[in-house]
Design a protein around this motif. Structure first.
Motif, mmCIF file in Angstrom:
data_model
loop_
_atom_site.group_PDB
_atom_site.id
_atom_site.type_symbol
_atom_site.label_atom_id
_atom_site.label_comp_id
_atom_site.label_asym_id
_atom_site.label_seq_id
_atom_site.Cartn_x
_atom_site.Cartn_y
_atom_site.Cartn_z
ATOM 1 N N TYR A 73 0.821 -1.207 0.000
ATOM 2 C CA TYR A 73 0.000 0.000 0.000
ATOM 3 C C TYR A 73 0.861 1.266 0.000
ATOM 4 O O TYR A 73 0.484 2.274 -0.616
ATOM 5 C CB TYR A 73 -0.930 0.010 1.207
ATOM 6 N N ARG A 74 1.992 1.248 0.694
ATOM 7 C CA ARG A 74 2.874 2.417 0.694
ATOM 8 C C ARG A 74 3.342 2.749 -0.720
ATOM 9 O O ARG A 74 3.434 3.918 -1.104
ATOM 10 C CB ARG A 74 4.076 2.165 1.604
ATOM 11 N N ILE A 77 0.370 4.114 -2.816
ATOM 12 C CA ILE A 77 0.124 5.524 -2.473
ATOM 13 C C ILE A 77 1.059 6.431 -3.258
ATOM 14 O O ILE A 77 0.626 7.462 -3.813
ATOM 15 C CB ILE A 77 0.289 5.740 -0.955
ATOM 16 N N ARG A 81 0.083 9.077 -6.167
ATOM 17 C CA ARG A 81 0.408 10.492 -5.963
ATOM 18 C C ARG A 81 0.985 11.089 -7.241
ATOM 19 O O ARG A 81 0.819 12.276 -7.511
ATOM 20 C CB ARG A 81 1.394 10.638 -4.803
ATOM 21 N N ALA A 254 -5.609 2.747 -0.863
ATOM 22 C CA ALA A 254 -4.245 3.271 -1.023
ATOM 23 C C ALA A 254 -4.183 4.215 -2.216
ATOM 24 O O ALA A 254 -3.547 5.278 -2.154
ATOM 25 C CB ALA A 254 -3.262 2.116 -1.193
ATOM 26 N N THR A 257 -5.834 7.467 -1.272
ATOM 27 C CA THR A 257 -4.957 8.229 -0.384
ATOM 28 C C THR A 257 -3.880 8.955 -1.188
ATOM 29 O O THR A 257 -3.620 10.152 -0.966
ATOM 30 C CB THR A 257 -4.304 7.292 0.651
ATOM 31 N N GLY A 258 -3.253 8.246 -2.112
ATOM 32 C CA GLY A 258 -2.257 8.883 -2.967
ATOM 33 C C GLY A 258 -2.850 10.009 -3.784
ATOM 34 O O GLY A 258 -2.214 11.061 -3.991
ATOM 35 N N ASP A 301 -3.859 12.488 5.775
ATOM 36 C CA ASP A 301 -3.084 11.728 6.756
ATOM 37 C C ASP A 301 -3.949 10.653 7.419
ATOM 38 O O ASP A 301 -3.488 9.532 7.671
ATOM 39 C CB ASP A 301 -2.526 12.655 7.831
ATOM 40 N N ARG A 304 -4.479 7.759 5.063
ATOM 41 C CA ARG A 304 -3.268 6.934 5.012
ATOM 42 C C ARG A 304 -3.162 6.044 6.249
ATOM 43 O O ARG A 304 -2.850 4.845 6.137
ATOM 44 C CB ARG A 304 -2.031 7.836 4.899
ATOM 45 N N THR A 307 -5.681 3.176 6.026
ATOM 46 C CA THR A 307 -5.300 2.195 5.011
ATOM 47 C C THR A 307 -4.183 1.290 5.505
ATOM 48 O O THR A 307 -4.248 0.059 5.367
ATOM 49 C CB THR A 307 -4.874 2.918 3.722
#
Length: 407
Positions: A73-74, A77, A81, A254, A257-258, A301, A304, A307
């Motif tokens: 997921y990181r 994101i 983005r 994710a 969020t991005g 935030d 994130r 998630t």
């Protein structure tokens, strides 16, 4: 077929996130081309491949990194983005490595992950006239599936369908088939919706394709898991012992969020370079713009945090299930699904706030902020995937457990 390895390449999630961050200028530069192309350009695919981002959830024994779900997921994101459409395509095409590694036997996994280095496979549950005729050694499958996000560049297609009901049965069993590239046809039918035009969510056709038994599995989305899966035993990792229903929405949370952070980047540039209307003072010094920016940061935030915590809970539930301590129930799955939907809602609120306070001059054709608004609206308005339609499932599962009610 690639040789099976006992361990994958040594790399950290920090390195992968840094690589995805480095790709942000390219992803943003290619946004118009990705949208026009209806899926990420070859330049984007090659860049993601060179960065090694397709291997996060693939098992080590097949050359992957076998990282945790929050690591995946990181990276999603960061990709989103740079380009939300690419983030959607990547998350839904690449993430199903976890289900292949969870539910299929070693022979099937070796064939699937060994076909080519970058595994990608959309998994569609929306089918028109699907047919799976049982034959010796497998099935002959035909039908058309829609919303196959990730199918451009895919190594495989995963299609779900109902089999004929057994005599006296109340429900039809569900079958998922896995078909390698060359066995399916991608339709040219994506891009006419208001957003996510570049997500590569085309339809797929199977025309009397033979699918061997070991490339299928019976999928019951309404059943939990009460012990180790084939994959958790094979790989010795509870990551491959969880419920798909607790996994499915996380990739889009994710991505959303991005997307929210992408909108924040645009807004920050706007208020740091343009004056408040009617004044000679940068908007960055104006409390009204500071308020909008600060609120949106908190929303992004929070999305994130939700998630990533969802990913951690998924692994916790799977680990307890594999260890025989507690089943991975549908209640746990729908509550995780609800968390992911709330992350998407917070992302939507962040983007809506930023677009609404950016001024109309920031919403010209081709600008990023209006594209982000169109994309996030697509995320939160997906028919039966809207949270309003799914929230009752949480109530029913909990009331059945706490009050003994039947639904």
């Amino acid at each position: 077929m690639n040789a099976v390895t006992s361990t994958g390449p040594a790399i950290t999630v920090g390195e992968l996130v840094a690589r995805a961050e480095t790709l942000r200028p390219l992803l943003r530069e290619e946004q118009p081309a990705t949208e026009a192309n209806r899926f990420p350009t070859q330049k984007i695919y090659d860049a993601l491949s060179e960065a090694g981002l397709f291997h996060i959830l693939k098992p080590k024994r097949f050359g992957g990194y076998e990282m945790n779900l929050d690591d995946f997921y990181r990276v999603v994101i960061e990709i989103a983005r740079g380009c939300p459409d690419t983030g959607w395509w990547f998350a839904l095409g690449t993430g199903h490595a976890a289900q292949i590694a969870s539910y299929f036997n070693e022979r099937a996994q070796a064939e699937i992950f060994g076909l080519r280095p970058n595994f990608q496979a959309p998994w569609s549950f929306v089918a028109h006239n699907p047919v799976a005729g049982k034959v010796d050694g497998g099935y002959r499958v035909s039908g058309t599936w829609y919303y196959c996000s990730g199918v451009p560049y895919a190594s495989h297609f995963m299609g779900n369908m109902a089999l004929p009901k057994a005599e006296g049965a109340t429900e039809a069993p569900m079958l998922t088939v896995v078909v390698p590239e060359g066995g399916f046809t991608r339709l040219d039918n994506w891009g006419d919706l208001m957003g996510m035009k570049g997500s590569g969510s085309h339809g797929v056709v199977l025309d009397d394709v033979f699918v061997p038994d070991h490339m299928t599995f019976r999928f019951d989305g309404d059943a939990g898991i009460d012990g180790p899966t084939v994959g958790s035993i094979l790989h010795g990792n509870p990551l491959y012992g969880g419920l798909f229903a607790a996994f499915a929405e996380g990739g889009l949370a994710a991505m959303a969020t991005g997307l929210a952070f992408a909108a924040l980047d645009e807004y920050e540039d706007l208020i740091a370079t343009r004056n408040t209307p009617g004044t000679a003072t940068l908007r960055a010094y104006n409390p009204d713009y500071q308020r909008s920016y600060g609120q949106a940061v908190a929303l992004a935030d929070s999305a994130r945090a939700i998630t990533l915590q969802g990913a951690n809970l998924y692994l916790e539930h799977a680990a307890r299930c594999v260890a025989g301590e507690a089943p991975f129930t549908i209640e746990k799955a729908v509550r995780l699904d609800g968390m992911y939907h709330m992350a998407e809602r917070l992302a939507y609120e962040a983007v809506e706030l930023l677009v609404r306070t950016a001024s109309s001059a920031a919403l010209k054709d081709g600008a990023r902020l209006p594209r982000y608004l169109r994309d996030i609206i697509m995320c939160v308005s997906r028919g039966h995937d809207q949270f309003e339609f799914r929230a009752p499932n949480i109530a029913k599962e909990m009331l059945a457990r706490t009050r003994g009610l039947a639904f």
